[in-house]
Motif scaffolding. Structure first.
Motif, PDB file in Angstrom:
ATOM      1  N   SER A   1       0.541  -0.570  -0.346  1.00  0.00           N
ATOM      2  CA  SER A   1      -0.121  -0.100   0.173  1.00  0.00           C
ATOM      3  C   SER A   1       0.749   1.124  -0.191  1.00  0.00           C
ATOM      4  N   ASP A   2       0.698   2.450   0.222  1.00  0.00           N
ATOM      5  CA  ASP A   2       0.633   3.996   0.049  1.00  0.00           C
ATOM      6  C   ASP A   2       1.180   4.021   0.757  1.00  0.00           C
ATOM      7  N   ALA A   3       1.513   3.226   2.464  1.00  0.00           N
ATOM      8  CA  ALA A   3       2.049   3.390   3.984  1.00  0.00           C
ATOM      9  C   ALA A   3       3.223   3.116   3.520  1.00  0.00           C
ATOM     10  N   ALA A   4       3.252   2.776   2.903  1.00  0.00           N
ATOM     11  CA  ALA A   4       5.006   1.964   2.472  1.00  0.00           C
ATOM     12  C   ALA A   4       5.969   2.784   1.128  1.00  0.00           C
ATOM     13  N   SER A   5       5.159   3.767   0.785  1.00  0.00           N
ATOM     14  CA  SER A   5       5.447   4.617  -0.650  1.00  0.00           C
ATOM     15  C   SER A   5       6.443   4.178  -0.436  1.00  0.00           C
ATOM     16  N   TYR A   6       7.711   4.856   0.110  1.00  0.00           N
ATOM     17  CA  TYR A   6       9.098   5.120   0.095  1.00  0.00           C
ATOM     18  C   TYR A   6       9.765   3.869   0.934  1.00  0.00           C
ATOM     19  N   LEU A   7       9.097   2.685   0.502  1.00  0.00           N
ATOM     20  CA  LEU A   7      10.207   1.613   0.496  1.00  0.00           C
ATOM     21  C   LEU A   7       9.856   1.138  -0.344  1.00  0.00           C
ATOM     22  N   THR A   8      11.213   0.741  -1.205  1.00  0.00           N
ATOM     23  CA  THR A   8      11.445  -0.150  -2.044  1.00  0.00           C
ATOM     24  C   THR A   8      12.964  -1.286  -1.446  1.00  0.00           C
ATOM     25  N   GLY A   9      13.171  -1.900  -2.686  1.00  0.00           N
ATOM     26  CA  GLY A   9      14.523  -2.789  -2.284  1.00  0.00           C
ATOM     27  C   GLY A   9      15.246  -3.904  -1.190  1.00  0.00           C
ATOM     28  N   ARG A  10      14.014  -4.152  -0.328  1.00  0.00           N
ATOM     29  CA  ARG A  10      14.664  -4.122   0.519  1.00  0.00           C
ATOM     30  C   ARG A  10      13.418  -5.367   1.277  1.00  0.00           C
ATOM     31  N   THR A  11      14.116  -6.648   1.719  1.00  0.00           N
ATOM     32  CA  THR A  11      13.586  -7.429   2.040  1.00  0.00           C
ATOM     33  C   THR A  11      13.408  -6.406   3.773  1.00  0.00           C
ATOM     34  N   VAL A  12      11.879  -7.628   4.519  1.00  0.00           N
ATOM     35  CA  VAL A  12      11.130  -6.887   5.732  1.00  0.00           C
ATOM     36  C   VAL A  12      11.649  -8.434   6.617  1.00  0.00           C
ATOM     37  N   PHE A  13      11.523  -8.759   7.875  1.00  0.00           N
ATOM     38  CA  PHE A  13      11.755 -10.039   8.241  1.00  0.00           C
ATOM     39  C   PHE A  13      10.662  -9.817   9.688  1.00  0.00           C
ATOM     40  N   VAL A  14       9.630 -10.361   9.297  1.00  0.00           N
ATOM     41  CA  VAL A  14       8.685 -11.034  10.500  1.00  0.00           C
ATOM     42  C   VAL A  14       9.172 -12.262  11.179  1.00  0.00           C
ATOM     43  N   ASP A  15       9.975 -12.453  12.226  1.00  0.00           N
ATOM     44  CA  ASP A  15       9.418 -13.341  12.610  1.00  0.00           C
ATOM     45  C   ASP A  15       9.770 -13.750  13.673  1.00  0.00           C
ATOM     46  N   GLY A  16       9.744 -12.998  14.900  1.00  0.00           N
ATOM     47  CA  GLY A  16       9.255 -13.209  15.938  1.00  0.00           C
ATOM     48  C   GLY A  16      10.440 -12.591  16.883  1.00  0.00           C
ATOM     49  N   GLY A  17      11.767 -12.170  15.703  1.00  0.00           N
ATOM     50  CA  GLY A  17      12.721 -11.797  16.385  1.00  0.00           C
ATOM     51  C   GLY A  17      13.651 -13.292  16.105  1.00  0.00           C
ATOM     52  N   MET A  18      13.609 -14.782  15.498  1.00  0.00           N
ATOM     53  CA  MET A  18      14.103 -15.446  14.858  1.00  0.00           C
ATOM     54  C   MET A  18      15.667 -15.116  14.496  1.00  0.00           C
ATOM     55  N   THR A  19      15.623 -13.908  14.078  1.00  0.00           N
ATOM     56  CA  THR A  19      17.093 -13.727  13.152  1.00  0.00           C
ATOM     57  C   THR A  19      17.666 -12.559  14.027  1.00  0.00           C
ATOM     58  N   ASP A  20      16.878 -12.675  15.244  1.00  0.00           N
ATOM     59  CA  ASP A  20      18.150 -11.724  16.575  1.00  0.00           C
ATOM     60  C   ASP A  20      18.493 -12.763  17.205  1.00  0.00           C
ATOM     61  N   TYR A  21      18.833 -13.996  16.598  1.00  0.00           N
ATOM     62  CA  TYR A  21      19.770 -14.744  17.279  1.00  0.00           C
ATOM     63  C   TYR A  21      19.120 -15.419  18.886  1.00  0.00           C
ATOM     64  N   PRO A  22      18.550 -15.488  19.088  1.00  0.00           N
ATOM     65  CA  PRO A  22      18.456 -15.655  20.797  1.00  0.00           C
ATOM     66  C   PRO A  22      19.499 -16.910  21.362  1.00  0.00           C
ATOM     67  N   ASP A  23      20.268 -16.986  21.133  1.00  0.00           N
ATOM     68  CA  ASP A  23      21.288 -18.371  21.528  1.00  0.00           C
ATOM     69  C   ASP A  23      22.026 -16.919  21.944  1.00  0.00           C
ATOM     70  N   PHE A  24      22.538 -16.092  21.676  1.00  0.00           N
ATOM     71  CA  PHE A  24      23.780 -14.716  22.133  1.00  0.00           C
ATOM     72  C   PHE A  24      22.735 -14.740  23.303  1.00  0.00           C
ATOM     73  N   ALA A  25      21.721 -14.558  23.927  1.00  0.00           N
ATOM     74  CA  ALA A  25      21.142 -13.876  24.675  1.00  0.00           C
ATOM     75  C   ALA A  25      21.868 -14.490  26.490  1.00  0.00           C
ATOM     76  N   HIS A  26      22.908 -15.999  26.103  1.00  0.00           N
ATOM     77  CA  HIS A  26      23.115 -16.383  27.383  1.00  0.00           C
ATOM     78  C   HIS A  26      24.700 -16.025  26.881  1.00  0.00           C
ATOM     79  N   GLY A  27      25.344 -15.280  26.249  1.00  0.00           N
ATOM     80  CA  GLY A  27      26.987 -15.224  26.297  1.00  0.00           C
ATOM     81  C   GLY A  27      27.248 -15.687  24.257  1.00  0.00           C
ATOM     82  N   GLY A  28      28.006 -14.791  24.451  1.00  0.00           N
ATOM     83  CA  GLY A  28      28.807 -15.382  23.039  1.00  0.00           C
ATOM     84  C   GLY A  28      30.085 -15.458  23.305  1.00  0.00           C
TER      85      GLY A  28
END
Ligand code: BGC
Length: 260
Positions: free
Chosen positions: A233-260
């Protein structure tokens, strides 16, 4: 925000199941005319068409394998005939393929995943852009996956095809931007659909999956569909060329909550 897509002509590939069905419904609810393709679930496609008809929506369903360029061409010609073209393409049709490590996989199955997920998306995008560029408007949205970014043992074709889809999105966006056409990706995480039923219906599989999701639950198809409607929709009229991740934080690598 009340997003309306009245007068917009949309096509959703793989509309008869999971995320595809939710997107068809959400686009129709927003007032768009929706065409969808289906392949493996003709009964589900019929049920969806019947629901849309009962709601008084303008809709078209076409049986088509997106990995066949001739079939893809025919879908677009059908839309030309019915509605005079297209404004929104959602490249949703896709498959995981059977789990197989790279030294065990058979080539035809590996190739089929690419042919559907990447070639199919390209055939549809190419036909759509042929129409959107001259009319100076339109949006192509590719449904990708967190595996555009996260490696996945046993699914090399799937993960590689989704990574390729990300670059296809960026490149087509660059080509189309001067003509006022946007090209985007939407990458869902683990959404509760038939594609991953074997995992979430098994308690051990579910427990393992939830450990990978910071929000600690699977997503619902409607949560992807809502964002798809916003992105096209036009709500996103200035957005192009990107992939938006909708994943509950999966790509936030939750294992790193416990140390790195
Ligand atoms: C796959 C699902 C999987 C999810 C998270 C999706 O792209 O289609 O089967 O559960 O990624 O791994």
């Amino acid at each position: 925000m009340n997003i309306r897509l009245e007068w917009k002509r949309a096509l959703v590939t793989g509309g008869s199941s999971g995320i595809g069905t939710a997107i068809v419904r959400a686009l129709a609810d927003a007032g768009a005319k929706v065409a969808f393709t289906y392949r493996s679930h003709p009964e589900a496609a019929e049920v969806l068409m019947e629901t849309l008809r009962q709601e008084g929506r303008e809709a078209i369903s076409v049986e088509a394998d997106v990995s066949d360029p001739t079939a893809v061409k025919a879908v677009f010609e059908r839309m030309d005939l019915a509605w005079g073209g297209i404004d929104i393409l959602i490249n949703n049709a896709g498959m995981d393929g059977e789990r197989a490590l790279s030294w065990e996989t058979d080539l035809p199955s590996w190739r089929k995943v690419f042919e559907v997920n990447l070639f199919g998306a390209f055939y549809c995008a190419s036909e759509a852009l042929k129409r959107m560029v001259p009319q100076k408007g339109g949006v192509v949205l590719g449904i990708s996956s967190v595996h555009e970014e996260i490696a996945w043992s046993g699914y090399s074709a799937y993960a590689a095809s989704k990574a390729a889809l990300g670059m296809l999105t960026k490149t087509l966006a660059q080509e189309a931007a001067p003509h006022g056409v946007r090209v985007l990706g939407l990458a869902p995480g683990a959404i509760k659909t038939p594609i991953n039923r074997s995992v979430w219906s098994d308690p051990k599989g579910l427990e393992d999956l939830l450990r990978k999701i910071p929000l600690n639950r699977l997503g619902e198809p409607e949560e992807i569909a809502r964002l798809a409607v916003i992105l096209v929709s036009d709500a996103a009229s200035y957005l192009t060329g990107r992939t938006v991740f909708v994943d509950g934080g999966m790509t936030d690598y939750p294992d790193f909550a416990h140390g790195g």
